[in-house]
Design a protein around this motif. Structure first.
Motif, short mmCIF file in Angstrom:
data_model
loop_
_atom_site.label_atom_id
_atom_site.label_comp_id
_atom_site.label_asym_id
_atom_site.label_seq_id
_atom_site.Cartn_x
_atom_site.Cartn_y
_atom_site.Cartn_z
N GLY A 81 0.77 -1.23 0.00
CA GLY A 81 0.00 0.00 0.00
C GLY A 81 0.80 1.27 0.00
N LEU A 82 2.05 1.23 -0.47
CA LEU A 82 2.89 2.42 -0.49
C LEU A 82 2.88 3.06 -1.88
CD1 LEU A 82 5.93 1.18 1.63
CD2 LEU A 82 3.83 2.31 2.38
N PRO A 83 3.25 4.33 -1.99
CA PRO A 83 3.26 4.98 -3.29
C PRO A 83 4.41 4.47 -4.16
CG PRO A 83 4.13 6.45 -1.62
CD PRO A 83 3.60 5.25 -0.90
N PRO A 84 4.37 4.74 -5.46
CA PRO A 84 5.50 4.38 -6.33
C PRO A 84 6.81 4.88 -5.74
CG PRO A 84 3.66 5.16 -7.65
CD PRO A 84 3.29 5.41 -6.21
N THR A 85 7.84 4.05 -5.84
CA THR A 85 9.10 4.32 -5.14
C THR A 85 10.28 4.19 -6.08
OG1 THR A 85 8.17 3.50 -3.05
CG2 THR A 85 10.56 3.63 -3.21
N LEU A 86 11.20 5.13 -5.96
CA LEU A 86 12.48 5.08 -6.66
C LEU A 86 13.58 4.83 -5.63
CD1 LEU A 86 14.35 5.53 -9.15
CD2 LEU A 86 14.35 7.97 -8.55
N VAL A 87 14.34 3.76 -5.81
CA VAL A 87 15.47 3.45 -4.94
C VAL A 87 16.76 3.81 -5.67
CG1 VAL A 87 16.72 1.62 -3.73
CG2 VAL A 87 14.21 1.63 -3.73
N MET B 236 15.47 -4.26 -0.19
CA MET B 236 14.26 -3.44 -0.07
C MET B 236 13.51 -3.35 -1.39
SD MET B 236 12.06 -1.72 1.60
CE MET B 236 12.80 -1.82 3.22
N VAL B 237 14.23 -3.24 -2.50
CA VAL B 237 13.58 -3.24 -3.81
C VAL B 237 12.76 -4.51 -3.98
CG1 VAL B 237 13.99 -3.40 -6.30
CG2 VAL B 237 15.26 -1.73 -4.94
N ALA B 238 13.35 -5.65 -3.64
CA ALA B 238 12.65 -6.93 -3.78
C ALA B 238 11.44 -7.00 -2.85
CB ALA B 238 13.61 -8.08 -3.49
N ALA C 16 7.62 -7.32 -4.01
CA ALA C 16 6.85 -8.48 -3.57
C ALA C 16 5.57 -8.08 -2.86
CB ALA C 16 7.70 -9.36 -2.67
N ALA C 17 5.58 -6.89 -2.23
CA ALA C 17 4.39 -6.40 -1.53
C ALA C 17 3.39 -5.74 -2.47
CB ALA C 17 4.80 -5.42 -0.43
N GLY C 18 3.70 -5.73 -3.76
CA GLY C 18 2.75 -5.21 -4.74
C GLY C 18 2.92 -3.75 -5.10
N ASN C 19 4.04 -3.16 -4.73
CA ASN C 19 4.26 -1.75 -5.02
C ASN C 19 4.97 -1.56 -6.36
OD1 ASN C 19 3.42 -0.63 -2.30
ND2 ASN C 19 5.05 -2.01 -1.66
N ASP C 20 4.84 -0.38 -6.91
CA ASP C 20 5.54 0.03 -8.13
C ASP C 20 6.92 0.54 -7.71
OD1 ASP C 20 6.48 1.19 -10.43
OD2 ASP C 20 4.76 2.50 -10.77
N VAL C 21 7.99 -0.15 -8.13
CA VAL C 21 9.34 0.18 -7.68
C VAL C 21 10.29 0.32 -8.87
CG1 VAL C 21 11.22 -0.43 -6.12
CG2 VAL C 21 8.91 -1.24 -5.65
N ASP C 22 11.09 1.38 -8.85
CA ASP C 22 12.18 1.56 -9.81
C ASP C 22 13.50 1.54 -9.06
OD1 ASP C 22 10.61 1.86 -12.10
OD2 ASP C 22 10.32 4.01 -11.73
#
Length: 306
Positions: A234-240, A255-257, A261-267
């Protein structure tokens, strides 16, 4: 298909990498304080010299507690969004004023008002003081952004300990149903396990900042301390953002993984030949990272209605 770590590294011009590598070859690597005495000396030596700045300091009265923030607005006066920035410094050496230069560059490049939090520092104010301050300012911003800045487009970001605090702040907001009021989050080289319970967390287990921040806590796997152990949904799209030579590289890849895995949009943006804190250094790789982060933020803010 076989995937190696090198396949994830951003491809940059060879000259940029060579110049950046030369910068670090001639620069002594920093070592963090190992005791309260060393911390006090380090703080005294890092006093920010007064310089010309557009940053304006405000003291907020939130629930009977004073929290200071510094605000930088775009030089053209057009605010297309607000970026809540949580500076790094191991939870014990943060300074909002030290971020004025980068806040000004970001404000002008992306067209955002940058609000930087001067959260309380350990060991004088250990956990949960810092996340309490960051959460309080985030809630304040949600209340006042439209009236004060003329926009409800919000994003949040931080570096090192600041990235950790971004994550804990978003988890607190998520539990209030508010995390996705932020269009995006930028995590620069955060620390997400200070319990030494994961292989990545054990690489920093002897750092003094952990004792200063949570030395009084028996269970350091609490998600409000070590977000890697939390429900990250349930977190917003994230850039690492992280460097290939960063001591917390493994934590950030983990953390990216976990976010994915929690269903977030990650870059992920992984940059070559650079260590911890590289985005604050005057190198071509840091300038490229700043451009990439600015473009990502602009895209996220532009995708949401004002």
């Amino acid at each position: 298909m076989k995937l190696a770590l090198t396949d994830l590294v951003e491809q940059l011009p060879g000259d940029d990498v060579t110049i950046t590598r030369a910068f670090y070859a001639s620069r002594l690597a920093g070592v963090g304080p190992s005791s309260l005495q060393e911390l006090l000396v380090a703080r005294a030596s890092r006093v920010v010299e007064p310089t010309a700045t557009r940053a304006v300091e405000h003291t907020l009265d939130i629930e009977g507690r004073s929290v200071s923030v510094r605000v930088v607005t775009p030089k053209d006066g057009v605010v297309n969004g607000v970026y809540l920035y949580l500076p790094g410094g191991g939870f014990y050496m943060s300074s909002a004023a030290s971020a004025d230069a980068r806040s000004t560059r970001l404000a002008d490049a992306v067209g955002v008002a940058v609000v930087t939090v001067d959260y309380r520092l350990a060991p004088e104010f250990p956990w949960p003081a810092a996340p309490d301050d960051c959460e309080a300012v985030a809630l304040w911003l949600l209340d006042v952004a439209a009236e004060r800045f003329g926009t409800t487009r919000l994003a949040i970001g931080g570096m090192s300990a600041g990235a950790t605090l971004v994550t804990t702040t978003l988890l607190r907001l998520r539990d209030r149903g508010l995390a996705r009021s932020f269009s995006g989050a930028v995590l620069e080289a955060g620390t997400y396990d200070v319990s030494a319970q994961t292989p990545a967390g054990r690489t920093i287990s002897d750092e003094y900042f952990i004792e200063a921040y949570v030395g009084h806590v028996d269970d350091r796997t609490l998600p409000d301390i070590s977000p890697t152990f939390g429900d990250l949904s349930g977190l917003p799209p994230t850039l690492v953002v992280v460097g290939s030579e960063d001591v917390v590289l493994a934590e950030n890849l983990s953390m990216v993984a976990r976010l994915s895995a929690a269903g977030n949009d990650v870059d992920l943006r992984l940059y070559p030949v650079v260590p911890h804190g590289f985005t604050n250094h005057p190198t071509p790789v840091a300038r490229r990272a700043a451009l990439d982060m600015g473009a990502w933020l602009r895209n996220r803010l532009d995708s949401d209605p004002a």
